[in-house]
Design a protein around this motif. Structure first.
Motif, short mmCIF file in Angstrom:
data_model
loop_
_atom_site.label_atom_id
_atom_site.label_comp_id
_atom_site.label_asym_id
_atom_site.label_seq_id
_atom_site.Cartn_x
_atom_site.Cartn_y
_atom_site.Cartn_z
N SER A 157 0.87 -1.26 0.08
CA SER A 157 -0.06 0.07 0.01
C SER A 157 1.04 1.33 0.04
N VAL A 158 0.34 2.40 -0.65
CA VAL A 158 1.06 3.45 -0.65
C VAL A 158 0.26 4.63 0.02
N TRP A 159 1.00 5.57 1.00
CA TRP A 159 0.31 6.44 1.87
C TRP A 159 1.24 7.81 1.49
N ASP A 160 0.39 8.81 1.25
CA ASP A 160 1.01 10.16 1.12
C ASP A 160 1.15 10.91 2.23
N ALA A 161 2.35 10.97 2.74
CA ALA A 161 2.70 11.60 4.14
C ALA A 161 2.35 13.25 3.52
N GLN A 162 2.41 13.70 2.87
CA GLN A 162 2.08 15.12 2.50
C GLN A 162 0.63 15.51 2.52
N ASP A 163 -0.35 14.47 2.49
CA ASP A 163 -1.78 14.62 2.37
C ASP A 163 -2.28 14.01 3.67
N GLY A 164 -1.62 14.34 4.71
CA GLY A 164 -2.39 13.52 6.01
C GLY A 164 -2.39 11.92 5.89
N TYR A 165 -1.37 11.47 5.14
CA TYR A 165 -1.17 10.05 4.97
C TYR A 165 -2.36 9.37 4.74
N ARG A 166 -2.96 9.95 3.60
CA ARG A 166 -3.94 9.00 2.79
C ARG A 166 -3.51 8.06 2.02
N ARG A 167 -4.10 6.89 2.33
CA ARG A 167 -3.92 6.00 1.31
C ARG A 167 -4.37 6.24 -0.09
N VAL A 168 -3.25 6.23 -0.87
CA VAL A 168 -3.45 6.89 -2.45
C VAL A 168 -3.42 5.62 -3.68
N ALA A 169 -2.87 4.48 -3.07
CA ALA A 169 -2.67 3.41 -4.28
C ALA A 169 -2.34 2.18 -3.47
N GLU A 170 -2.39 0.92 -4.24
CA GLU A 170 -1.71 -0.34 -3.75
C GLU A 170 -1.13 -1.03 -4.93
N PHE A 171 -0.12 -1.53 -4.73
CA PHE A 171 0.53 -2.67 -5.88
C PHE A 171 0.73 -4.00 -5.60
N ASN A 172 0.53 -4.80 -6.44
CA ASN A 172 0.62 -6.06 -6.44
C ASN A 172 2.16 -6.60 -5.93
N SER A 173 2.38 -7.29 -4.72
CA SER A 173 3.99 -7.50 -4.10
C SER A 173 4.32 -8.67 -5.24
N TYR A 174 3.45 -9.37 -6.24
CA TYR A 174 3.85 -10.46 -6.90
C TYR A 174 4.32 -11.90 -6.04
N GLY A 175 3.47 -12.03 -5.15
CA GLY A 175 3.80 -12.93 -4.20
C GLY A 175 2.80 -13.12 -3.17
N THR A 176 2.91 -14.29 -2.38
CA THR A 176 1.81 -14.35 -1.19
C THR A 176 2.91 -14.07 0.22
N GLY A 177 2.20 -13.51 1.22
CA GLY A 177 2.74 -13.15 2.51
C GLY A 177 3.98 -12.11 2.48
N PRO A 178 3.89 -10.97 1.67
CA PRO A 178 4.95 -10.09 1.82
C PRO A 178 5.08 -9.84 3.12
N HIS A 179 6.63 -9.58 3.52
CA HIS A 179 6.98 -9.11 4.89
C HIS A 179 7.78 -7.99 4.68
N GLU A 180 9.13 -7.86 4.87
CA GLU A 180 10.05 -6.92 4.87
C GLU A 180 10.14 -6.35 3.50
N LEU A 181 10.39 -5.07 3.38
CA LEU A 181 10.71 -4.29 1.91
C LEU A 181 11.68 -3.40 2.11
N HIS A 182 12.36 -2.90 1.21
CA HIS A 182 13.32 -1.72 1.53
C HIS A 182 13.32 -0.98 0.23
N LEU A 183 13.65 -0.04 -0.05
CA LEU A 183 13.92 0.94 -1.42
C LEU A 183 15.34 0.49 -1.67
N MET A 184 15.40 0.33 -3.04
CA MET A 184 16.95 -0.03 -3.74
C MET A 184 17.45 1.40 -3.66
N PRO A 185 18.93 1.29 -3.93
CA PRO A 185 19.79 2.45 -3.72
C PRO A 185 19.34 3.47 -4.70
#
Length: 379
Positions: A145-173
């Protein structure tokens, strides 16, 4: 434990095994007596079913305890801002945005009824968006899920994680892509939300998606014989190499790898510790963290009561340090050094180069049971 420096550091491991640290790592080790002015933050618990986000200084002194409505898990740090995101342990319904200096609540996130938070969150490099792993339990798929921190943390989108049971995520460099550990475990809140319902058909993977469009860029999985290795936690170096820790859903006596290295575009490379250490890892990796130099990474094994250390260049096992119920890990500003926390209330400074563990001197933190993850905030 005695040691000699002759271009490398000799460390005696379990069962008398000899571990040699590469010259490049031992030379890069920072000199002692560097003062740590950072603050560390983690989810925690008391003794009466009470939960918190707690911060402590480098000596272990508690700075604040912010009550939570349920058990927390990991903390997301908003770059160049006071906000931190505390997300409920799976299957979670709440997320809180806190002031990193005081713990005061700044905003609240509410998971949709047909979703559950899965404990991990990360901000974009500019701090505009917050990304959280979730379970779309009716469709048995993971989402981010995607939340806009500049708009009161409004939920603005969601993307498929392309798997089941997603857990930890990180930004790539590059700041434009997210890497996601899809653990492969399908759960449903009607069946306590944590009981795996698909162990025989698990398909864990690591996936990289475009953070703006959700497009799948890379994906890699372990060979089918290892499909019960739930890929749960990961960390990323500045050059884009990913280290991952697994949690095996099979028999405790099965011989399976518990650590993997992934260079996106290639296969996941499984790596193992010496047999005597591998057995002690108890088929379960808790947290994964690279040190400040990117030359060493640590993987905690709370069920085995130890933290393992690995060479990020050769991908070889380096050494281990005993850490009873130790799981949370954060890199300090010194090469090869980490702060670790325990579900028993301990906090340590651990030096992988010198194979040394020192208890943080202020024991006020021992009234808390630390959860699985730890973050370091520069002050």
């Amino acid at each position: 434990m005695k040691h000699q420096r002759r271009g490398f550091l000799k460390l005696i491991g379990v069962g008398g095994a000899l571990t040699l640290l590469p010259t490049s790592i031992t030379r890069a080790a920072s000199p002692p007596a560097i003062e740590d002015r950072a603050v560390y933050i983690a989810a925690s618990a008391g003794n009466n079913g009470d939960y918190y986000v707690s911060a402590f200084n480098a000596s272990g002194g508690i700075l604040y305890e912010q009550p939570l409505p349920g058990r927390g898990h990991d903390i997301g740090l908003r770059p160049n801002h006071v906000d931190v995101a505390a997300v409920e342990r799976r299957p979670g319904l709440y997320g809180l945005i806190l002031d990193r200096h005081t713990g005061n609540v700044r905003a609240k996130l509410h998971c949709p009824e047909n979703r559950r938070f899965y404990g991990h969150a990360v901000y974009s490099h500019d701090g505009r968006y917050l990304y959280i792993t979730e379970n779309d339990f009716d469709q048995a798929r993971g989402v981010v899920s995607v939340w806009d921190a500049q708009d009161g943390y409004r939920r603005v989108a969601e993307f498929n994680s392309y798997g089941t049971g997603p857990h930890e995520l990180h930004l790539m460099p590059d700041g434009e892509h997210l890497v996601i550990a899809n653990g492969g475990l399908h759960t449903h809140p009607d069946q306590d939300g944590r009981t795996p319902l698909n162990i025989s058909s698990m398909e864990p993977n690591l996936s990289i998606i475009d953070r703006r469009t959700g497009k799948l860029i890379y994906q890699a999985a372990l060979k089918h014989d290892w499909h019960k290795l739930s890929i749960r936690h990961l960390d990323v170096t500045a050059n884009g190499m990913i280290a991952a820790g697994f949690q095996y859903q099979g028999d405790i006596t099965d011989q399976v790898p518990l650590v993997g290295i992934w260079h996106p575009g290639g296969d996941i490379r499984p790596i193992e510790a010496p047999d005597t250490v591998q057995v002690r890892m108890r088929q379960y990796c808790g947290s994964v963290r690279f040190d400040t130099s990117g030359q060493v990474f640590a993987i905690s094994c709370p069920r085995g009561g130890l933290v393992t250390f690995w060479d990020a260049q050769s991908n070889d096992f380096l050494t281990h340090i005993a850490a009873p119920d130790g799981c949370g890990l954060a890199a300090t500003n010194r090469t090869g050094e980490f702060v670790g926390t325990s579900g028993l209330g301990n906090s340590w400074r651990m030096d992988a180069i010198r194979r040394k563990r020192v208890e943080l001197p202020d024991d006020s933190h021992k009234s808390l049971q630390w959860d699985n993850h730890l973050r370091r905030m520069n002050t």
